[in-house]
Scaffold this active site. Structure first.
Site, mmCIF file in Angstrom:
data_model
loop_
_atom_site.group_PDB
_atom_site.id
_atom_site.type_symbol
_atom_site.label_atom_id
_atom_site.label_comp_id
_atom_site.label_asym_id
_atom_site.label_seq_id
_atom_site.Cartn_x
_atom_site.Cartn_y
_atom_site.Cartn_z
ATOM 1 N N LYS A 14 -14.141 0.871 -2.844
ATOM 2 C CA LYS A 14 -14.965 1.098 -1.641
ATOM 3 C C LYS A 14 -16.251 1.807 -2.033
ATOM 4 C CE LYS A 14 -11.499 2.073 1.905
ATOM 5 N NZ LYS A 14 -11.062 3.168 2.766
ATOM 6 N N HIS A 70 8.478 -26.643 -0.651
ATOM 7 C CA HIS A 70 7.787 -27.698 -1.390
ATOM 8 C C HIS A 70 6.619 -27.132 -2.187
ATOM 9 C CE1 HIS A 70 10.112 -30.704 0.868
ATOM 10 N NE2 HIS A 70 10.098 -29.748 1.792
ATOM 11 N N GLU A 128 0.826 -1.217 0.000
ATOM 12 C CA GLU A 128 0.000 0.000 0.000
ATOM 13 C C GLU A 128 0.856 1.262 0.000
ATOM 14 O OE1 GLU A 128 -2.978 0.145 3.120
ATOM 15 O OE2 GLU A 128 -4.460 -0.795 1.843
HETATM 16 O O1 PA5 Z 1 -3.038 1.547 5.961
HETATM 17 C C1 PA5 Z 1 -4.175 1.982 5.887
HETATM 18 O O2 PA5 Z 1 -4.441 3.186 6.062
HETATM 19 C C2 PA5 Z 1 -5.355 1.065 5.616
HETATM 20 O O3 PA5 Z 1 -4.958 -0.233 5.353
HETATM 21 C C3 PA5 Z 1 -6.305 1.069 6.806
HETATM 22 O O4 PA5 Z 1 -5.635 0.614 7.948
HETATM 23 C C4 PA5 Z 1 -7.532 0.197 6.566
HETATM 24 O O5 PA5 Z 1 -8.161 0.575 5.376
HETATM 25 C C5 PA5 Z 1 -8.515 0.338 7.724
HETATM 26 O O6 PA5 Z 1 -8.870 1.688 7.914
HETATM 27 P P1 PA5 Z 1 -9.596 2.209 9.196
HETATM 28 O O7 PA5 Z 1 -8.666 2.083 10.345
HETATM 29 O O8 PA5 Z 1 -9.929 3.627 8.895
HETATM 30 O O9 PA5 Z 1 -10.823 1.362 9.385
#
Ligand code: PA5
Length: 452
Positions: free
Chosen positions: A424, A310, A281
């Site tokens: 989303k 394996h 990410e």
């Molecule tokens: O790294 C990030 O920002 C995302 O992976 C969030 O942690 C994830 O989308 C969850 O978001 P939130 O804590 O707002 O529910």
């Protein structure tokens, strides 16, 4: 303290790729990138300078003592750190009913909305003895919110007070969780505004469930702080952070688009999962900081040694030369087995007799690393002398800092994730959320389905 071995990552041993000298010649740019990251003091570094978040969690000690179970409801950066701490720092059988936990809680992390998975946890816990820690920085994430509502329904049905069984870990000001908490007197923990989800493991996000199950959260901070000093002050030739950043940059620039992390330890496996999100990410970006389209990043893959020898290692050795591999190795296991010397007349078994299982596992790791090097696949090994809070804290800081430094080197913003928004929004449309109807119209299945 973690140990790093980069010897099998350079041309000297691989016969291909980049030499140690060539990497060192580039070290200035990486040193500058690292310095820039540290000087900007991102939230994941700033939090180490204060005891605020440790104290906030520790203030709940007597309340936590009421519970046999802590169930985390969150996803992504609001869950992967909890899982990683739980698996790496507690025995693998910690949650089993007959394990002596000396009054500390079992920890379950429900990070999906698969109803069978949710049921597997909810049907096995004693509700009156359970605390649900709803973690969401935004307070809008559909998966976390849906599971919160499911749990709230369970609590209501059982006649249990939400304020006694719920903890919200969320943004200090914003979001619906904060609003509900204020209205209903639900206890809260803070996710600092300047720390994004995947960098939040050492904030109350990861600390609370860890503390409830008896992990020494002060020692996590000590390890992370030592790590920061270690990587901040070392000159490039001896700095494992700079060398690793340059090796991964070289990998990306030479078409090695896959970064495999392969722990030879089941307890370390979830740290590779945590790393997978951090690397993916943070670095997978379409635009650079100047708005140029770059489509950069490196696909993180996790594998488990010796299991995936394996399954995956054939590909790593002989498949496309598109990978750099990081092994995680544990030197001292908290428990071990000596293999009984049986069947001495059968050569295929007798060589194992008297050896430890850990010796076999670590020999397999080294054997795999050497074989990969022989096949020209760059690899490096990070060794945990033992699995404790300080080493895990150092590992966390190391990879957060490495990721941010890579972001600097790639000239992208490692702290955002614009690429997850559209999916989303379409989901909101599909679920009938107000104001998202247009997304549904534009992307509805009928417009996209191929008429075959
Ligand atoms: O790294 C990030 O920002 C995302 O992976 C969030 O942690 C994830 O989308 C969850 O978001 P939130 O804590 O707002 O529910």
């Amino acid at each position: 303290m973690l140990n790093f071995d980069f010897s099998l990552a350079f041309k000297e041993n691989l016969g291909t790729g980049v030499t140690y000298e060539e990497i060192l010649e580039r070290s200035e740019v990486a040193s500058e990138a690292l310095k820039k990251v540290i000087d900007a003091k991102p939230g994941f570094i700033r939090i180490l300078e204060t005891k605020e978040y440790l104290e906030e969690v520790k203030n709940l000690t007597s309340w936590f003592a009421n519970f046999e179970n802590v169930v985390v409801l969150g996803i992504g950066g609001s869950a992967l750190g909890n899982i990683a701490l739980h698996n790496s720092l507690k025995p693998l059988n910690w949650n089993l009913t007959d394990f002596d936990r000396k009054g500390k809680a079992r920890v379950f992390v429900v990070d999906n909305v698969d109803p069978e998975f949710v049921n597997a946890v909810l049907s096995k816990i004693d509700l009156p003895r359970t605390l649900f820690n709803v973690i969401s920085k935004s307070g809008t994430t559909a998966e976390a919110m849906a599971n919160y509502l499911v749990v709230r329904g369970f609590l209501d049905k059982a006649g249990l007070s939400p304020a006694e069984h719920l903890l919200f870990t969320t943004d200090p000001e914003k979001g619906v969780l904060r609003t509900i908490a204020r209205k209903e007197g639900i206890k809260t923990l803070t996710i600092p505004e300047d720390v994004g989800g995947r960098f939040s493991i050492l904030t109350p996000v990861g600390l609370a469930s860890a503390f409830a199950e008896g992990i020494n959260i002060d020692a996590l901070y000590i390890g992370a702080r030592h790590g920061l000093e270690r990587y901040k002050n070392r000159k490039a030739s001896e700095n494992p952070l700079i060398l690793n950043a340059l090796l991964h940059l070289e990998a990306i620039n030479s078409g090695k688009n896959i970064s495999v992390m392969m722990p030879y330890s089941n307890r370390l496996y979830s740290l590779a999962d945590w790393y997978r999100q951090l690397w993916a990410e943070s670095l997978g970006k379409r635009f650079d900081r100047d708005g140029r389209e770059v489509f950069t990043g490196q696909t993180p893959v996790k594998a488990l040694g010796a299991v995936d020898q394996h399954s995956q290692v054939q590909l790593y050795n002989e498949g496309p030369k598109d990978k750099i591999i990081t092994f995680l190795k544990l030197e001292n296991f908290s428990t071990d087995y000596e293999i009984p010397a049986l069947h001495n007349d059968i050569e295929a078994l007798s060589y194992l007799g008297g050896k430890k299982l850990s010796t076999l596992l670590n020999s397999e790791q080294y054997g795999t690393a050497l074989a990969l090097a022989k096949n020209g696949v760059p690899n490096l090994t990070v060794t945990f002398p033992e699995l404790n809070e300080e080493n895990v804290g150092e590992f966390i800081l190391y990879y957060e800092l490495l990721t941010a430094t890579m972001g600097e080197l790639l000239h992208i913003n490692p702290y955002d994730q614009p690429g997850v928004e559209l999916g989303k929004k379409i989901t909101y449309g599909l679920m009938g959320r107000k104001s998202y109807e247009d997304f549904l119209k534009e992307y509805s299945g009928d417009n996209w389905r191929l008429k075959l």
